[in-house]
Scaffold this motif. Structure first.
Motif, PDB file in Angstrom:
ATOM      1  N   LEU A 176       0.825  -1.207   0.000  1.00 49.09           N
ATOM      2  CA  LEU A 176       0.000   0.000   0.000  1.00 49.09           C
ATOM      3  C   LEU A 176       0.859   1.258   0.000  1.00 49.09           C
ATOM      4  CD1 LEU A 176      -2.966   0.880   0.098  1.00 49.09           C
ATOM      5  CD2 LEU A 176      -2.802   0.898   2.586  1.00 49.09           C
ATOM      6  N   GLY A 177       1.950   1.238   0.762  1.00 47.89           N
ATOM      7  CA  GLY A 177       2.838   2.393   0.773  1.00 47.89           C
ATOM      8  C   GLY A 177       3.482   2.652  -0.571  1.00 47.89           C
ATOM      9  N   ARG A 178       3.882   1.594  -1.275  1.00 43.07           N
ATOM     10  CA  ARG A 178       4.503   1.776  -2.592  1.00 43.07           C
ATOM     11  C   ARG A 178       3.489   2.273  -3.624  1.00 43.07           C
ATOM     12  NH1 ARG A 178       8.425  -2.705  -4.765  1.00 43.07           N
ATOM     13  NH2 ARG A 178       8.769  -0.923  -6.149  1.00 43.07           N
ATOM     14  N   ILE A 179       2.263   1.765  -3.523  1.00 42.83           N
ATOM     15  CA  ILE A 179       1.243   2.249  -4.470  1.00 42.83           C
ATOM     16  C   ILE A 179       0.987   3.739  -4.255  1.00 42.83           C
ATOM     17  CG2 ILE A 179      -1.188   2.060  -5.117  1.00 42.83           C
ATOM     18  CD1 ILE A 179      -1.023  -0.916  -4.520  1.00 42.83           C
ATOM     19  N   GLU A 180       0.875   4.148  -2.986  1.00 48.46           N
ATOM     20  CA  GLU A 180       0.603   5.554  -2.689  1.00 48.46           C
ATOM     21  C   GLU A 180       1.760   6.459  -3.068  1.00 48.46           C
ATOM     22  OE1 GLU A 180      -0.297   5.451   1.466  1.00 48.46           O
ATOM     23  OE2 GLU A 180      -2.454   5.158   1.135  1.00 48.46           O
ATOM     24  N   SER A 181       2.985   5.985  -2.878  1.00 52.95           N
ATOM     25  CA  SER A 181       4.145   6.848  -3.112  1.00 52.95           C
ATOM     26  C   SER A 181       4.693   6.773  -4.530  1.00 52.95           C
ATOM     27  CB  SER A 181       5.264   6.495  -2.126  1.00 52.95           C
ATOM     28  OG  SER A 181       5.689   5.151  -2.307  1.00 52.95           O
ATOM     29  N   GLU A 182       4.448   5.674  -5.243  1.00 49.42           N
ATOM     30  CA  GLU A 182       5.049   5.501  -6.562  1.00 49.42           C
ATOM     31  C   GLU A 182       4.015   5.360  -7.675  1.00 49.42           C
ATOM     32  OE1 GLU A 182       7.939   2.362  -6.515  1.00 49.42           O
ATOM     33  OE2 GLU A 182       8.652   2.859  -4.502  1.00 49.42           O
ATOM     34  N   LEU A 183       3.187   4.308  -7.573  1.00 50.58           N
ATOM     35  CA  LEU A 183       2.300   3.999  -8.698  1.00 50.58           C
ATOM     36  C   LEU A 183       1.264   5.088  -8.953  1.00 50.58           C
ATOM     37  CD1 LEU A 183       1.576   0.159  -8.432  1.00 50.58           C
ATOM     38  CD2 LEU A 183       3.072   1.369 -10.006  1.00 50.58           C
ATOM     39  N   LEU A 184       0.553   5.509  -7.900  1.00 49.54           N
ATOM     40  CA  LEU A 184      -0.506   6.499  -8.105  1.00 49.54           C
ATOM     41  C   LEU A 184       0.013   7.813  -8.677  1.00 49.54           C
ATOM     42  CD1 LEU A 184      -3.025   6.106  -5.139  1.00 49.54           C
ATOM     43  CD2 LEU A 184      -3.514   5.965  -7.579  1.00 49.54           C
ATOM     44  N   PRO A 185       1.071   8.421  -8.111  1.00 46.98           N
ATOM     45  CA  PRO A 185       1.559   9.684  -8.696  1.00 46.98           C
ATOM     46  C   PRO A 185       2.004   9.526 -10.147  1.00 46.98           C
ATOM     47  CG  PRO A 185       2.445   9.372  -6.496  1.00 46.98           C
ATOM     48  CD  PRO A 185       1.790   8.093  -6.867  1.00 46.98           C
TER      49      PRO A 185
END
Length: 537
Positions: free
Chosen positions: A467-476
């Protein structure tokens, strides 16, 4: 050809809109029933991480429901061994090697046209943060309190506890004495020299049984251990029902988030449709581009209807657990978040130690082992029957027919059964075997609890990291790509298909984020259930 393509596109979008309620249904009419708040604020324990008592320790009957009788505190599992007394888990593409012969008036089947619009139900990240619900909505603590007080399943199972208390009372009762009176040597007719008899004798007897082997105290100890085992089993039933509540509560939060995402998608695609129609009037895009965007907007509307139907369905599930009338189910407005606000959790070793101490099913097996030992002592006490003491305080001999004075007397006697053959050997052996079986099952359950805690803790860490990687990398990154293509589309530098492809990629990331958010929230509550203690909020 354009009409056929649009039909195929809309069909694929409807199939990909995701599970939920009935397709095409609009929002329900406004519900005017009062909002269900689940009672007063919960007082079931201190905040997680503060070493407070478990949330499972709420005592039924402590709320505002006078129809539920209070129960002893410290309920805790599952049934120990079987000898425990009654207790109140490929489609082939046409062409190529499969082509039909090109003779006899037949030609090979052409490949199906590819859909130009991405076959994904659209979602969009709302600009505002998560909707945590109304300030006076039903919190998880309030829902747990109401569940313990009002859940229909628990209210049925709780009756086993007073029945077990009645068994303790029965076990402590002493054997009743026996009163006996008789008349002996009564002649047929009158006494005479020709027919002598008598003298007639009248007796009054009292026989009192003596428990020389301690059967009564053995029964009391055994019945008391059974009562404690039933209390443990009831507490484990509470734990499992709270786990069902966790699932239903998170389902509502997830469905509410999906509705928010779907509404944001509908609003965004309506703006894109307006922009595309303006570009079409300016001659920058074609009518096909307008139809593609319109198809996406229709699919978004269908997905919104499905999400709203799913939300209504999850509210009905929660209302059944909390014994809320179905007509008031739609008025339930839970307050909570799907996000993890805890900086860190205890280590795996600490969680395992806590689970071995707090898990109700383990506690029930340990108490059941004590009950099995008490059953052995009871079977041994039953080797010997009671000794019966006879006291005959009054005996009257009627000597008047013989012209002599009548006599009175008393007597004392004892009856002792001799245990020559039946010494309860079979039941003693069975009780001993049940001790061994319960001990083995307890050991197996302890190993299973350790495995469950390690798996639950691993799932929590994996989902939190993802979840942290999605919020910090994938979504942006996905948002930046989608917005860049949108700027090019507004300037007429790319067509609608390029923008819809970028939107499809962004939708997939948003869906992955939503699913991971729900999965992580479930892992938090699953960890609570696995440990048997409120570790996470």
């Amino acid at each position: 050809m354009r009409i056929r393509g649009c039909v195929a596109i809309i069909g694929s979008l409807v199939l990909a809109a995701g599970p939920g309620g009935a397709h095409g249904q609009g929002p329900p009419p406004e519900d005017t029933t009062p909002r269900i708040l689940g009672g007063t604020r919960s007082s079931l324990g201190a905040p997680p991480g503060a070493g407070a008592t478990s949330m499972l320790g709420a005592v039924p009957g402590s709320g505002d429901r006078p129809d539920i009788q209070p129960l002893p505190s410290g309920f805790i599992g599952n049934r120990p061994g079987p000898a425990t007394p009654r207790v109140p888990f490929s489609v082939t593409i046409p062409g190529g090697g499969y082509a039909a012969p090109g003779q006899g008036g037949l030609s090979p089947t052409s490949e199906l046209p590819q859909a130009l619009v991405p076959a994904y139900g659209p979602l969009e990240m709302p600009l505002e943060g998560e909707d945590e619900g109304l300030a006076d909505g039903l919190t998880l603590d309030q829902a747990i309190e109401r569940l313990v007080q009002a859940n229909p399943t628990l209210r049925g199972q709780v009756h086993e506890l007073p029945q077990a208390r009645a068994d303790v009372l029965t076990a402590g009762l002493r054997a009743n004495p026996i009163f006996y009176a008789d008349a002996q040597l009564v002649p047929y007719g009158n006494n005479s020299p020709q027919r002598p008899g008598g003298p007639t004798q009248y007796d009054v007897n009292i026989t009192y049984p003596l428990d020389i082997s301690g059967k009564r105290w053995a029964r009391i100890r055994y019945a008391t251990q059974v009562l404690r085992t039933l209390e443990a089993q009831y507490q484990d039933a509470v734990r499992l029902q709270i786990d069902n509540l966790y699932t239903a509560f998170v389902d509502i939060l997830a469905a509410r988030e999906t509705v928010r995402f779907a509404r944001a998608s509908v609003a965004g695609l309506e703006r894109i449709l307006e922009l595309t129609e303006d570009l079409f009037r300016q001659g920058t895009v074609t009518e096909a581009d307008v139809n593609r965007v319109r198809s996406q907007a229709v699919a978004a509307s269908i997905a919104l209807n499905d999400a709203e139907g799913a939300l209504r369905s999850t509210k009905r599930t929660l209302s059944a657990l909390l014994d809320i009338p179905p007509r008031q189910a739609m008025a339930i407005e839970p307050r909570g978040t799907l996000r993890d606000t805890i900086p860190a959790i205890p280590s795996t070793d600490q969680l395992v130690e806590l689970a071995l101490t707090a898990r109700p099913d383990l506690a029930a097996y340990r108490i059941g082992l004590q009950a099995a030992h008490a059953n052995v002592r009871l079977a041994q006490a039953n080797r010997y029957s009671d000794v019966y003491v006879l006291y005959q305080p009054y005996t009257f001999q009627d000597n008047s027919p013989f012209g002599t004075k009548s006599a009175t007397s008393w007597a004392l006697g004892v009856t002792v059964p001799l245990p020559l053959y039946n010494r309860n050997q079979g039941n003693i052996q069975r009780a001993r075997l049940n001790v061994s079986q319960t001990r083995a099952e307890n050991y197996a359950l302890e190993r299973q609890v350790v495995t469950d805690v390690e798996q639950a803790e691993s799932e929590y860490q994996v989902t939190r990291s993802a979840l942290g990687r999605i919020e910090s990398e994938l979504l942006p990154e996905a948002r930046q790509v989608r917005d860049s293509v949108l700027r090019l589309y507004r300037g007429g530098e790319v067509d609608a298909l390029a923008y819809l492809n970028a939107q499809r990629d962004y939708n997939e990331v948003v869906r992955q984020y939503r699913d991971m958010l729900v999965r992580h929230r479930r892992s938090m509550l699953d960890l609570n259930t696995t440990v048997g203690h409120r570790v996470l909020p």
